[in-house]
Design a protein around this motif. Structure first.
Motif, PDB file in Angstrom:
ATOM      1  N   ALA A   1       0.844  -1.273  -0.069  1.00  0.00           N
ATOM      2  CA  ALA A   1      -0.128   0.048  -0.143  1.00  0.00           C
ATOM      3  C   ALA A   1       0.760   1.425  -0.184  1.00  0.00           C
ATOM      4  O   ALA A   1       0.606   2.348  -0.599  1.00  0.00           O
TER       5      ALA A   1
ATOM      6  N   ARG B   1      -7.667   5.759  -7.982  1.00  0.00           N
ATOM      7  CA  ARG B   1      -8.656   4.523  -7.418  1.00  0.00           C
ATOM      8  C   ARG B   1      -7.553   3.595  -6.594  1.00  0.00           C
ATOM      9  O   ARG B   1      -7.673   3.303  -5.525  1.00  0.00           O
TER      10      ARG B   1
ATOM     11  N   THR C   1      -7.046   5.559  -3.236  1.00  0.00           N
ATOM     12  CA  THR C   1      -8.179   5.100  -2.352  1.00  0.00           C
ATOM     13  C   THR C   1      -7.739   3.731  -1.931  1.00  0.00           C
ATOM     14  O   THR C   1      -7.832   3.472  -0.437  1.00  0.00           O
ATOM     15  N   VAL C   2      -7.584   2.684  -2.641  1.00  0.00           N
ATOM     16  CA  VAL C   2      -7.323   1.602  -1.913  1.00  0.00           C
ATOM     17  C   VAL C   2      -6.085   1.390  -1.077  1.00  0.00           C
ATOM     18  O   VAL C   2      -6.214   0.777   0.099  1.00  0.00           O
TER      19      VAL C   2
ATOM     20  N   TRP D   1      -4.632   3.764   0.666  1.00  0.00           N
ATOM     21  CA  TRP D   1      -5.135   4.433   1.972  1.00  0.00           C
ATOM     22  C   TRP D   1      -5.897   3.557   2.765  1.00  0.00           C
ATOM     23  O   TRP D   1      -5.857   3.768   4.112  1.00  0.00           O
ATOM     24  N   ARG D   2      -6.910   2.770   2.284  1.00  0.00           N
ATOM     25  CA  ARG D   2      -7.596   2.226   3.176  1.00  0.00           C
ATOM     26  C   ARG D   2      -6.892   1.051   4.007  1.00  0.00           C
ATOM     27  O   ARG D   2      -7.111   0.811   4.964  1.00  0.00           O
ATOM     28  N   ASP D   3      -5.883   0.521   3.089  1.00  0.00           N
ATOM     29  CA  ASP D   3      -4.841  -0.564   3.484  1.00  0.00           C
ATOM     30  C   ASP D   3      -4.180  -0.167   4.632  1.00  0.00           C
ATOM     31  O   ASP D   3      -3.845  -0.462   5.948  1.00  0.00           O
TER      32      ASP D   3
ATOM     33  N   ASP E   1      -4.787   2.763   6.526  1.00  0.00           N
ATOM     34  CA  ASP E   1      -5.339   3.257   7.528  1.00  0.00           C
ATOM     35  C   ASP E   1      -5.931   2.127   8.642  1.00  0.00           C
ATOM     36  O   ASP E   1      -5.715   2.198   9.764  1.00  0.00           O
ATOM     37  N   ARG E   2      -5.986   0.975   7.790  1.00  0.00           N
ATOM     38  CA  ARG E   2      -6.465  -0.138   8.605  1.00  0.00           C
ATOM     39  C   ARG E   2      -5.104  -0.805   9.443  1.00  0.00           C
ATOM     40  O   ARG E   2      -5.239  -0.984  10.693  1.00  0.00           O
TER      41      ARG E   2
END
Ligand code: HEM
Length: 438
Positions: free
Chosen positions: A132, A163, A166-167, A169-171, A173-174
């Motif tokens: 990520a 896109r 976005t993916v 940042w999601r990983d 953040d998690r």
């Protein structure tokens, strides 16, 4: 609010104090329409302590001990065994850039978050957090060359490379969100920090005792730790890769490094059980002059951050006489600065560690605006010392235990990226060096 300010001009400081006290320690004040006047008053320590706090934690004795311990352990337990396996198998070849980037990813994640993601483990697993961050860095590079309005539009549409962001940042953040929650629990359960002095735990622990700061919000912790990750991992990995590339072309420098390593007392070295390999105490390495000079020389020719960006806030004439206007971008080429004859002399393209050493045999002082690989001025790198500990520990152990040669025919050239990576990696042949430490 402007009329109130004008009415209170004679007692400006007291008036500002009373408004700040009645607000959340900060307020904005806009001037007359089209005046361009936008003032932001603040008396909030949180707005000015961010950098100072990071500096304090990184340079504190507790973190320095943790840094030495983690860095040496990682080299001893993972890097050396890995290279020994490479050396013992087939042609003994590997991509040394990949190895060093994995090493510094693991080390930096351990230092910042207190856990080792295991990128350097056998089989080189793909770690989602590392993937990520790589994706986010790729998108940041695209953004930096596109007009602001264009990439913001693409982001709003959520297509293409945005896109991917976005993916990513999601990983990210998690991973960070989960780690923050675990660290908070660990610090609470122990009633303070005990064994782990990672930076995240230190931020959480420090906030606990600080009445003024209030609770450190998770968003701040996420941004701060992410900033440290981005600043620390690829830069150090890139520095190690270019250093070994230069060593393969300058065997005389390798001999001098080995001779200097032999001056280290055997009490400060460890012979690992695996195949009698040697590692060194980072504190002992800290006093070596030639090793330090060789690393600086490599950072001069191949600065991991090749270009610095600066935005222009107001029209100004630079010391060179050039005028810049608001909205301009200033690009400082640190890569070119290290290769300028006017700055470094006629032999500026040569790899010559001796240029850093004075006649008295000590390291010469070189001002940071001349050797700008760590930036200069108020935004200078906060992790410089931390980087040198990692560079010296990794470099000394590899030089002492292995001979490294570039694979013939492999083309080494810089990649166009935010960090100075090698476009085709660094294919190297690794052999064991069977010389025991004296
Ligand atoms: C060889 C390794 C390194 C090099 C060459 C390097 C270089 C730099 C440079 C050029 C900057 C300025 C960037 C800019 O303003 O655009 C910078 C900033 C920074 N570096 Fe490093 N760095 C290295 C390692 C590290 C490490 C290990 C850390 C700690 C995790 C770190 C933390 C930081 C931080 C926090 C900043 C931002 C400082 C600020 O803006 O106030 N760096 N570094």
């Amino acid at each position: 609010m402007l009329p109130a300010l004008l009415a209170n001009l004679p007692r400006l400081h007291d008036w500002v104090t009373s408004v700040l006290a009645a607000s959340t320690l900060s307020f904005r004040l806009a001037g007359p329409p089209r005046s361009g006047m936008q003032l932001f008053f603040t008396a909030d320590p949180a707005n000015i302590r961010h950098r100072a706090k990071a500096q304090l934690l990184i340079s504190g004795p507790r973190f320095r001990v943790f840094l030495s311990r983690c860095t040496r352990r990682k080299v001893e337990r993972d890097l050396l065994p890995l290279l020994a396996r490479v050396a013992g198998a087939g042609a003994g070849e590997c991509d040394l850039q990949d190895v060093f980037l994995r090493l510094t990813f693991d080390t930096t994640t351990t230092l910042v978050f207190g856990l080792d993601p295991g990128c350097l483990a056998v089989g080189f697993p793909e770690v989602p957090f590392a993937r990520a961050i790589d994706d986010a860095m790729d998108v940041l590079l695209v953004r930096s060359v596109l007009p602001l309005s264009w990439w913001k539009l693409v982001r709003r549409l959520g297509v293409g490379y945005e896109r991917k962001m976005t993916v990513a940042w999601r990983d990210i953040d998690r991973f960070i969100g989960d780690t923050i929650a675990k660290r908070r629990e660990a610090v609470k359960a122990r009633g303070g920090m005990e064994d782990s002095a990672d930076l995240l735990s230190s931020y959480i622990d420090d906030d606990k005792d600080d009445d003024d700061a209030g609770a450190v919000v998770d968003a701040f912790l996420r941004d701060t730790t992410m900033n440290l990750m981005l600043a620390g991992r690829d830069t150090t990995g890139s520095a190690l890769t270019w250093f070994f590339y230069l060593l393969t072309r300058n065997p005389g420098v390798v001999s001098k490094i080995l001779a200097e390593l032999d001056t280290i007392k055997t009490t400060a070295t460890t012979t690992t059980t695996l195949d009698c390999m040697v590692t060194y105490d980072p504190d002992e390495l800290g006093r070596l002059v030639y090793l330090h000079a060789a690393l600086c020389e490599s950072l001069r020719l191949y600065p991991p951050v090749p270009i610095e960006h600066k935005g222009v806030a107001a029209a100004e004439a630079l010391p060179s006489g050039h005028e810049v206007r608001p909205g301009d971008k200033i690009l400082v080429s640190l890569y070119a600065m290290g290769r300028m004859e006017a700055v470094w002399g006629k032999d500026c393209r040569e790899f010559r560690p001796e240029r850093w050493i004075g006649e008295d045999g000590k390291l010469q002082y070189v001002p940071s605006y001349r050797f700008a690989s760590f930036n200069a001025g108020p935004r200078t790198c906060l992790g410089k010392d931390m980087a040198f500990v990692q560079l010296k520990t990794g470099a000394a152990a590899v030089v002492r235990n292995f001979e490294v040669e570039a694979v013939p025919g492999h083309v080494v050239e810089p990649k166009i990226s935010i960090i100075l990576h090698m476009k085709n990696g660094f294919k190297a042949r690794i052999k064991r060096r069977h010389v025991m430490n004296s």
